[in-house]
Write an enzyme that holds these catalytic residues in place. Structure first.
Site, short mmCIF file in Angstrom:
data_model
loop_
_atom_site.label_atom_id
_atom_site.label_comp_id
_atom_site.label_asym_id
_atom_site.label_seq_id
_atom_site.Cartn_x
_atom_site.Cartn_y
_atom_site.Cartn_z
N ARG A 189 11.91 3.02 3.02
CA ARG A 189 11.34 2.20 4.09
C ARG A 189 12.39 1.18 4.51
O ARG A 189 13.03 0.55 3.68
CB ARG A 189 10.08 1.47 3.63
CG ARG A 189 9.69 0.40 4.66
CD ARG A 189 8.32 -0.16 4.44
NE ARG A 189 7.32 0.82 4.81
CZ ARG A 189 6.04 0.50 5.04
NH1 ARG A 189 5.65 -0.74 4.95
NH2 ARG A 189 5.18 1.43 5.34
N LYS B 154 23.91 -4.93 6.90
CA LYS B 154 25.07 -4.18 7.36
C LYS B 154 25.03 -2.75 6.84
O LYS B 154 24.58 -2.50 5.73
CB LYS B 154 26.36 -4.85 6.85
CG LYS B 154 26.71 -6.08 7.64
CD LYS B 154 27.52 -5.71 8.87
CE LYS B 154 27.72 -6.92 9.75
NZ LYS B 154 27.57 -6.64 11.15
N ARG C 17 0.81 -1.21 0.00
CA ARG C 17 0.00 0.00 0.00
C ARG C 17 0.85 1.27 0.00
O ARG C 17 0.68 2.15 -0.84
CB ARG C 17 -0.87 -0.02 1.25
CG ARG C 17 -1.89 1.06 1.29
CD ARG C 17 -2.81 0.77 2.43
NE ARG C 17 -3.05 -0.69 2.54
CZ ARG C 17 -4.18 -1.21 2.95
NH1 ARG C 17 -5.16 -0.42 3.32
NH2 ARG C 17 -4.33 -2.50 3.03
N THR C 18 1.78 1.35 0.93
CA THR C 18 2.59 2.55 1.03
C THR C 18 3.38 2.76 -0.26
O THR C 18 3.44 3.86 -0.81
CB THR C 18 3.55 2.44 2.23
OG1 THR C 18 2.77 2.20 3.39
CG2 THR C 18 4.34 3.71 2.41
N HIS D 222 6.53 6.89 10.98
CA HIS D 222 5.96 6.71 9.65
C HIS D 222 5.17 8.00 9.39
O HIS D 222 3.95 8.03 9.46
CB HIS D 222 5.06 5.47 9.65
CG HIS D 222 4.62 5.04 8.28
ND1 HIS D 222 4.88 5.78 7.14
CD2 HIS D 222 3.94 3.94 7.87
CE1 HIS D 222 4.37 5.14 6.10
NE2 HIS D 222 3.80 4.03 6.51
#
Lengths: 426, 326
Positions: free
Chosen positions: B118, B96, B68-69, B148
């Site tokens: 994200r 890392k 969705r995002t 968020h």
């Protein structure tokens, strides 16, 4: 070589000395204080005007990264950094690769140190084989190889029965146990002090009880087994109080604190600054004040650098991914002397906490300017302003939050067994 | 020691990066909402595009899965006429820091103008903003348990479309506050916008005590917490929290903190029900509530596009303003 240090303020807490005088060194030893022995003719005279002469510093806990982590630092690089910081004896925890659980590794480290020639290294051997917390190590062999005690570095021993056996066995060989108090389950995957800061930043927290529950179990086991024990790097005010109570009850326990824990708190993490990722974590400001109080009332007698040099990449990442620790050898002395400016301790107490107090805990002959002792000496200028910069650091690890800090104490000479191993370029 | 300058703002206080709600002034949040209001009308037209970011390249960097995002960010960028590149990078390959930085360096070499990030680690967006060159804006699309912020702003936008005045509102956030980046951003947004009261509701295992220092009231009983509330925000409960570590079972959670019609009746009659999605029906919310009259869950999705258009145009606009000045 015969050396005379003249017109200096000699501060030697182990012998209750704090006076303007001359110090005489010959054959690697302190030979006299005040007036020189008959027929003494110095090969070198060091002008100690406006300077303070104290025993070479003894750092309770410093990672030198060798063997196993030479990409971070080496014994040669870090002992040179130590010399430049007035430190003449370092104590390495056993978490090298291979782990210090055999005499061969002890031998290797000693060999590398003497080849480099900048500082002495003593080591704490592993409490359990390979630090795996499954089987107790060959402590008798480690003691014979010269280990000052045994400990499990940052690897918690979750199994209480194993810890009991390890302490019993260490006690029967008259070995000091060095304890890092952390309950692995309560810590979980935490990376910052559980408090307002971790909640705000969404970082998984390490609660205060991860330390206090462990301190409490270890104290009970110490009482049961009668082992002599030393607590590494306390981070909470409550655990300092627990140690104080235990000491009052007569338990054979001592404790140290990493110098940075007397200056930093969780709030300094700011916006995820990985230089503030340390273990145990920087806790609340109240904890910091509690630790300072414990130093001032001698519950905590030793202060260490808890030096952990890293390569640049180790800190280049998100906060939870970063490797913990600070490269701190070079700021140990000036930070400890700041405690004097803060009126927390006297100059003599400050110097004791980084010389003969840690030496006593380690059970070694160091941290004193007594006649006949090894001439490990630190000479520093108390008012010679300098600023920490990456470029001027001697350590391979540049991971320090003190970049830009201004200090006034600056080492001008370091002597190891009567040899000048560091001289400040004036 | 203490705080550095706010990296999110340019020296003349324009929004350069959008990393967290915390630290942003109320005026910026209101500007986002007002700008989004204009863009919302674009979405209602037959031709849904404006040329604001023509010629700009936006890279969606998704180190963590999201449908969705990611799609609403893509849509928002396309409606602003930007070129969009979406990269799904598995976290295992980049656990890392050096490879995170390597990825970043590679993308810079492609001359992009904005990163939408994200990542599973808290602070990842800050890390990227600190290491990206000056001409790049970074928008946080969710970092670990931290924030968020675009989700929170689309929630504010949705609330404002239903209630004109934030200062009169009582708002409850229900569920796993402990692990929720959405909730952290919402709390900061709501307190910054000056709502009357923010409540958080859930079991102690999912609400850290220190949360109260963020200016919210803690409740451990759903009905008590919902009393007289205007807005109910339900949080998604991750499956892995239900295995006995934080909660004994889904069933018991639904019985205690699941939003049913009966529980919802404790709130004000005209209260709206929100959820950042995707919803777990029968776990945190009953189907009849999710589909019910008071639910605005689908409006949130639609509003997400306008709000993300607003954030993208404002952050990119800060560079244009700087260029015009020089």
């Amino acid at each position: 070589m015969k050396i005379k240090i003249e017109n200096a303020r000699v501060v030697d807490p182990a012998n209750n000395v704090d006076q303007m005088t001359d110090l005489y060194i010959a054959d690697g030893m302190i030979v006299s204080l005040g007036t020189g022995p008959e027929g003494f003719s110095a090969d070198k005279v060091i002008d100690g005007k406006d300077q303070i002469v104290c025993p070479g510093l003894v750092d309770m806990r410093a990672r030198l990264r060798e063997p196993g982590f030479e990409y971070k630092a080496t014994i040669a690089s870090e002992t040179q950094a130590a010399a430049a910081s007035g430190i003449t004896t370092l104590c390495s925890p056993p978490d090298t690769i291979p782990v210090i659980d055999t005499p061969a590794v002890v031998e290797l480290i000693r060999h590398r140190a003497s080849a480099a020639g900048f500082a002495k290294i003593v080591v704490v051997g592993a409490l359990t084989k390979n630090l795996a917390a499954k089987k107790i190590s060959e402590m008798y062999a480690l003691k014979n190889a010269g280990c000052v005690g045994v400990g499990n570095a940052l690897k918690p021993v979750a199994d209480g029965l194993l810890m009991r056996r390890a302490m019993e066995y260490a006690a029967s060989h008259d070995l000091t146990v060095f304890l890092y108090a952390e309950d692995a389950f309560l810590r979980g995957d935490g990376c910052a002090h559980e408090g307002q800061m971790s909640v705000r930043l969404g970082l998984s927290g390490i609660p205060e009880i991860a330390e206090t529950v462990a301190v409490s179990r270890e104290l009970a086991l110490i009482e049961l087994t009668g082992v002599r024990a030393h607590f590494y790097g306390l981070s909470t005010a409550v655990s300092a109080r627990m140690i104080k109570r235990a000491q009052l009850e007569g338990l054979p326990v001592t404790a140290d604190v990493a110098i940075s824990h007397l200056y930093m708190a969780d709030i300094d993490i700011g916006e995820f600054d990985t230089f503030y990722n340390v273990r145990p974590p920087f806790r609340s400001q109240r904890d910091r004040e509690g630790l300072r109080a414990a130093v001032s009332e001698h519950t905590i007698t030793a202060i260490c650098s808890d030096h952990q040099p890293h390569e640049e990449d180790a800190k280049l990442g998100t906060f939870s991914d970063a490797e913990p620790g600070i490269s701190c050898l070079e700021t140990l002395l000036p930070l400890v002397l700041r405690l004097v400016d803060d009126k927390l301790v006297s100059l003599s107490e400050a110097i004791a906490s980084i010389t003969h107090k840690p030496a006593d805990i380690l059970g070694i002959n160091a941290g004193t300017l007594g006649i006949g002792e090894a001439a490990d000496v630190c000479i520093f200028h108390p008012q010679n302003d300098w600023r920490v910069t990456k470029e001027k650091m001697w350590s391979e690890g540049k991971n320090t939050p003190y970049i830009g800090w201004e200090f006034s104490a600056k080492v001008s000479y370091t002597l190891l067994d009567g040899r000048i191993v560091y001289q400040d370029r004036l | 020691m203490g705080y550095r300058n706010n990296v999110q703002l340019t020296p003349d206080k324009r929004l350069k990066h959008f990393l967290s709600i915390e630290g942003l002034p109320r005026s910026i949040l209101v500007e986002i909402l007002d700008t989004a209001e204009n863009f919302a009308q674009v979405g209602e037209r037959a031709i849904k595009k404006v040329p604001i970011l023509r010629g700009k390249t936006i890279v969606n960097l998704f180190f963590e899965n999201s449908t969705r995002t990611r799609t609403t960010f893509e849509l928002a960028a396309k409606r602003l006429s930007a070129d969009v590149l979406t990269m799904n990078i598995s976290t295992s390959a980049t656990s890392k820091g050096e490879s995170l930085l390597d990825t970043l360096n590679n993308l810079e070499a492609m001359q992009s103008d904005m990163f939408v990030v994200r990542h599973a680690s808290s602070g990842a967006a800050y890390f990227i903003a600190k290491h990206a060159p000056d001409h790049i804006s970074v928008v946080n699309a969710g970092d670990g348990c931290h924030e968020h912020p675009t989700q929170a702003m689309l929630d504010m936008f949705t609330i404002r479309r239903h209630f004109a005045d934030f200062s009169k509102l009582k708002i409850a956030i229900v569920g796993d506050l402990h692990h929720s980046r959405v909730a952290r951003s919402q709390i900061h947004a709501l307190t910054t916008l000056g709502v009357n009261e923010v409540r958080v509701i859930g079991p102690n295992t999912l609400i850290p005590n220190e949360m109260s220092k963020l200016g919210v009231h803690l409740y451990h009983d759903l009905c008590k917490g919902l009393r007289d509330v205007d807005v109910v925000i339900m949080l998604r409960l991750q499956k892995e929290r239900m295995d006995g570590g934080f909660l004994p079972s889904e069933k018991e959670y639904f019985q205690t903190f699941g939003l049913t019609e009966q529980k919802l009746s404790c709130a004000k009659p005209n209260a709206i029900v929100m959820h950042p999605g995707p919803i777990n029906r029968g776990v945190e919310i009953a189907s009849e509530v999710a589909n019910g009259k008071q639910s605005v869950i689908l409006q949130q999705v639609t509003n997400g596009i306008a709000v993300r258009m607003a954030v993208m145009s404002m952050t990119m606009g800060s560079h244009l303003a700087a260029e015009n000045k020089s």
